[in-house]
Scaffold this active site. Structure first.
Site, PDB file in Angstrom:
ATOM      1  N   VAL A  73      -8.624  -1.700   0.703  1.00  0.00           N
ATOM      2  CA  VAL A  73      -8.054  -1.713  -0.727  1.00  0.00           C
ATOM      3  C   VAL A  73      -9.379  -1.650  -1.725  1.00  0.00           C
ATOM      4  O   VAL A  73      -8.921  -1.437  -2.723  1.00  0.00           O
ATOM      5  CB  VAL A  73      -7.634  -3.064  -0.668  1.00  0.00           C
ATOM      6  N   TYR A  74     -10.465  -1.703  -1.170  1.00  0.00           N
ATOM      7  CA  TYR A  74     -11.655  -1.644  -2.052  1.00  0.00           C
ATOM      8  C   TYR A  74     -11.556   0.014  -2.667  1.00  0.00           C
ATOM      9  O   TYR A  74     -11.695   0.964  -2.157  1.00  0.00           O
ATOM     10  CB  TYR A  74     -13.122  -1.701  -1.653  1.00  0.00           C
ATOM     11  N   SER A  75     -11.432  -0.120  -4.183  1.00  0.00           N
ATOM     12  CA  SER A  75     -11.565   1.332  -4.948  1.00  0.00           C
ATOM     13  C   SER A  75     -10.534   2.268  -4.174  1.00  0.00           C
ATOM     14  O   SER A  75     -10.542   3.402  -4.340  1.00  0.00           O
ATOM     15  CB  SER A  75     -12.835   1.849  -4.943  1.00  0.00           C
ATOM     16  N   ALA A  76      -9.395   1.562  -3.675  1.00  0.00           N
ATOM     17  CA  ALA A  76      -8.083   2.460  -3.325  1.00  0.00           C
ATOM     18  C   ALA A  76      -8.469   3.364  -2.023  1.00  0.00           C
ATOM     19  O   ALA A  76      -8.169   4.375  -1.967  1.00  0.00           O
ATOM     20  CB  ALA A  76      -7.334   3.201  -4.435  1.00  0.00           C
ATOM     21  N   GLY A  77      -9.393   2.856  -1.155  1.00  0.00           N
ATOM     22  CA  GLY A  77      -9.833   3.463  -0.150  1.00  0.00           C
ATOM     23  C   GLY A  77     -10.969   4.356  -0.332  1.00  0.00           C
ATOM     24  O   GLY A  77     -11.713   4.942   0.687  1.00  0.00           O
TER      25      GLY A  77
END
Length: 323
Positions: free
Chosen positions: A60-64
């Site tokens: 989920v960090y920076s949407a992948g």
């Protein structure tokens, strides 16, 4: 750099883990303060040069994007088998009804997506980012067991939950012969010690490693109280974690640091490292001095009077970090 076994395993990890939430394309996800691929390069190099072999990210960090940067930058610098890569699953990654959580469907989709972004065929540690109240834990545990048996993950870990939930998961894994969690990524620092009530004793009893996130309280312990940063001004989640009752502890950290001739970050991290249940605190770095301080903390030993002084002002907090 010192190395320790990750909980009950034979896996050797550095006493510091580089948290990769700080690295991701700012235009993706909800972390506009994150550093893009080019800006992240020096931090991966600095960590490797210091002997850090443990790197933690999440889908989920920076949407992948964090996983993509980890794969493209880190694995261009070092052979895959020489580093320990951890990632996490739970948060929303797709708009469809099954686009988040810990169902079998979500886990099987997200492990493959994470491996594709990371550019590797396995992760060393696959962690559930939060407890999923809408999926039976038995379904989650069996799916994680199958991920390990398929060779897509070497070990599994958990993050941020109630101790009773973690105890239940360990019991059910043992009962059914499924792969057991070997680590707990919990929220733990001088400003938040509620984990000492139940979670830390449970980890100690079960031989599970603590790899705490935010050991510096999102930087609150490293700067004078009230001083803001670009991240703190944009970090809605972190804004709700601390109150003015935490200020005396921050002031003490700075006082001890000044007397010792070290930085407040070194004092705060040395306190976390002093807990025998803690294997490898996860540290973030957006400036080179952040890693310098973390590495220096490994050689800082606080005396009993300093530890007592740092711990005395603490007052009970409401449960935070995951509820």
């Amino acid at each position: 750099m010192d190395y320790v076994n990750l909980g009950p395993t034979g896996l050797k990890v550095s006493r510091l883990c580089l948290g990769l939430m700080s690295y991701g394309e700012p235009s993706r996800g909800n972390q506009p303060w994150s550093l893009g691929s080019e800006a992240a390069v020096p931090f991966f190099r600095q960590a490797l040069d210091a002997g850090i072999n443990f790197f933690d990210t999440a889908n989920v960090y920076s949407a992948g994007s964090s996983e993509e940067i980890t794969g493209s930058v880190l694995l261009s610098m070092v052979p895959r088998d020489e580093v320990v890569i951890a990632t996490k699953v739970h948060g929303r990654m797709h708009d469809d009804p099954n686009g988040q959580g810990l169902s079998r469907k979500a886990i099987m989709r997200e492990i493959d997506n994470s491996l594709r972004r990371l550019g590797t065929d396995y992760v060393d540690l696959y962690q559930i980012h939060r407890w999923d109240y809408e999926t039976p834990i038995e379904e989650t545990l069996e799916a994680l067991h199958d991920v390990v048996k398929a060779g897509k993950a070497r070990y599994i870990g958990a993050s941020s939950m109630h101790a009773w939930q973690f105890a239940q998961a360990l019991y059910l894994a043992d009962l059914n012969g499924w792969t057991r969690f070997v680590s707990m990524q919990n929220y733990y620092n001088l400003l938040y010690r509620e984990e000492e009530r139940e979670m830390m004793p449970l980890l100690d009893d079960q031989g599970v490693a603590s790899i705490p996130w935010s050991p510096l309280a999102r930087g609150r312990l490293t700067r004078p109280w009230g001083e803001a940063t670009n991240r703190s001004e944009q970090d809605q989640f972190g804004r709700n974690l601390y109150t003015d009752e935490d200020r005396p502890i921050v002031d003490l950290v700075h006082s001890i640091a000044e007397r010792r001739g070290v930085t407040p970050a070194q004092v705060a991290l040395a306190w976390v490292l002093g807990n025998p249940v803690v294997a490898s605190p996860i540290v973030g770095a957006t400036k080179t001095r952040h890693l310098d301080d973390a590495i220096a903390a490994l050689n800082l030993q606080l005396d009993e009077d300093e530890i007592s002084a740092l711990e005395e002002p603490y007052r009970p907090h409401r449960v935070q970090g995951f509820v």
